[in-house]
Design a protein around this motif. Structure first.
Motif, PDB file in Angstrom:
ATOM      1  N   PHE A   1      -5.237  -4.988   9.882  1.00  0.00           N
ATOM      2  CA  PHE A   1      -3.177  -5.509  11.002  1.00  0.00           C
ATOM      3  C   PHE A   1      -2.974  -7.071  10.161  1.00  0.00           C
ATOM      4  CE2 PHE A   1      -4.895  -2.097  13.981  1.00  0.00           C
ATOM      5  CZ  PHE A   1      -4.076  -1.002  12.842  1.00  0.00           C
TER       6      PHE A   1
ATOM      7  N   THR B   1      -6.214   2.303  10.617  1.00  0.00           N
ATOM      8  CA  THR B   1      -5.118   2.454  10.916  1.00  0.00           C
ATOM      9  C   THR B   1      -5.462   3.893  11.820  1.00  0.00           C
ATOM     10  OG1 THR B   1      -5.124   2.691   8.486  1.00  0.00           O
ATOM     11  CG2 THR B   1      -4.004   1.383   9.641  1.00  0.00           C
TER      12      THR B   1
ATOM     13  N   LYS C   1       1.245  -1.329  -0.107  1.00  0.00           N
ATOM     14  CA  LYS C   1      -0.373   0.020   0.078  1.00  0.00           C
ATOM     15  C   LYS C   1       1.013   1.028  -0.331  1.00  0.00           C
ATOM     16  CE  LYS C   1      -3.721  -2.715   2.454  1.00  0.00           C
ATOM     17  NZ  LYS C   1      -4.770  -2.471   3.995  1.00  0.00           N
TER      18      LYS C   1
END
Ligand SMILES: NC(=O)C1=CN([C@@H]2O[C@H](COP(=O)(O)OP(=O)(O)OC[C@H]3O[C@@H](n4cnc5c(N)ncnc54)[C@H](OP(=O)(O)O)[C@@H]3O)[C@@H](O)[C@H]2O)C=CC1
Ligand SMILES: O=C(CO)COP(=O)(O)O
Length: 299
Positions: free
Chosen positions: A114, A222, A83
């Motif tokens: 995660f 996040t 990413k």
């Protein structure tokens, strides 16, 4: 008799290992990396590259040189797990991969995930983004029952969302570290979502990707948890730590650092209004977070 398809993960960092664990629930899955590791089914790069299906989990900034030095296309089907946006050129990963893999053979993983939770077998939902539904249908059976997969054709939307949320997670970590309060953090995250959507629209991304798993889903994850490496970078910056020191302590990749440079470059080139990402880039270069806060409040 038809041969059983073979699959390998390339890159045995946190995400590569988690994906390897997940895929190994259903079938034997190989894994390889630059640094050899004592993991079941660890193999050499050439054996991995000879597999029918590949999942590549190498950090975005290293990808271009890695592909140039190592990758030979042999009709493999590829899922990209990275990413980020390449900082030196502003290229999206799909543009970098286009020199090596045809669009019919490539997909991009997005969504809140995660590695530390995936490797425990906790449930999650991911989007596999590809112009080819056939590719999605071929990869889907490899995923274990604790991962729900969705299909989308919006490759650029997934890429922008996955890369941009890392920059916003840094901003959110700064907000937390400065004790600016939950009102400020919610405002930052929601304006960040608008900002990433505006940026993505410029490159042809669909709005729906930003309100789904790839955008809001991954951003909320996040930008609200110290489990995120990018968020922890923000916490460190708010405490006036030097970037080098923060990254050394982290010992893992925080893609938002370099991606903020890429967004800055692209937003100037295409005249896109990206105030939060720009301030993150300036803070990473030494601007005081308090000055950035003032500038954001007054912009
Ligand atoms: N961790 C997570 O929760 C998630 C991460 N991602 C994305 O996945 C990507 C990888 O992240 P993650 O695995 O967590 O990062 P890590 O920092 O844990 O690992 C990165 C790995 O990349 C390999 N690597 C670094 N430089 C090179 C190079 N020049 N050539 C070959 N390999 C190299 C290293 O391999 P070695 O150690 O063998 O040298 C290292 O283990 C990032 O883009 C990240 O944003 C996406 C979703 C979730
Ligand atoms: O992308 C992630 C979860 O979806 C991981 O985020 P960090 O790289 O900030 O830890």
């Amino acid at each position: 008799m038809t041969k059983k398809p073979t699959i390998a993960v390339i890159g045995a960092g946190k995400w590569g290992q988690a994906l390897h664990f997940a895929l190994s629930q259903k079938q034997e899955t190989l894994i390889t990396s630059r640094t050899p590791r004592d993991i079941k089914n660890f193999t050499d790069l050439q054996t991995a590259l000879n597999c029918d299906y590949l999942i590549i989990a190498i950090p975005a900034q290293q990808l271009k040189s890695w592909l140039k030095e190592n990758f030979v296309f042999k009709n493999q089907k590829v899922l990209v797990a990275s990413k980020g946006i390449e900082a030196s050129t502003g290229e999206f990963l799909n543009e970098i991969y286009a020199d090596y893999v045809p669009s019919s053979n490539i997909g991009f993983i997005s969504g809140p995930s995660f590695a530390a939770e995936v490797i425990q077998g906790l449930p999650c939902a991911l989007v596999l983004n590809s112009t080819s539904k056939k590719l999605y249908q071929e990869f889907k059976p490899f995923f274990p029952s604790f991962i729900k997969t969705y299909y989308s054709t919006d490759v650029i939307g997934a890429e922008v969302a996955g890369a941009y949320k890392n920059v916003l997670a840094i901003a959110s970590g700064i907000c937390e570290g400065l004790n600016l309060g939950k009102n400020a953090q919610a405002s930052l995250i929601s304006r960040g979502l608008v900002e990433m959507q505006r940026f993505g629209k410029n490159f042809g991304a669909k709005k729906s990707s930003f309100i789904g798993l790839s955008g809001a889903g991954d951003l909320f994850l996040t930008a609200s948890s110290p489990m995120s490496r990018n968020y922890r970078v923000g916490l460190g910056l708010a405490k006036d730590k030097k970037l080098d020191e923060i990254l050394e302590e982290l010992g893992e990749v925080a893609e938002g650092v370099k991606t903020s440079e890429a967004i800055y470059k692209l937003s100037k080139e295409y005249n896109i209004y990206t105030p939060i990402a720009n301030e993150v880039k300036l803070i990473l270069e030494g601007k005081s977070p308090q000055d950035s806060l003032k500038d954001l409040l007054n912009s």
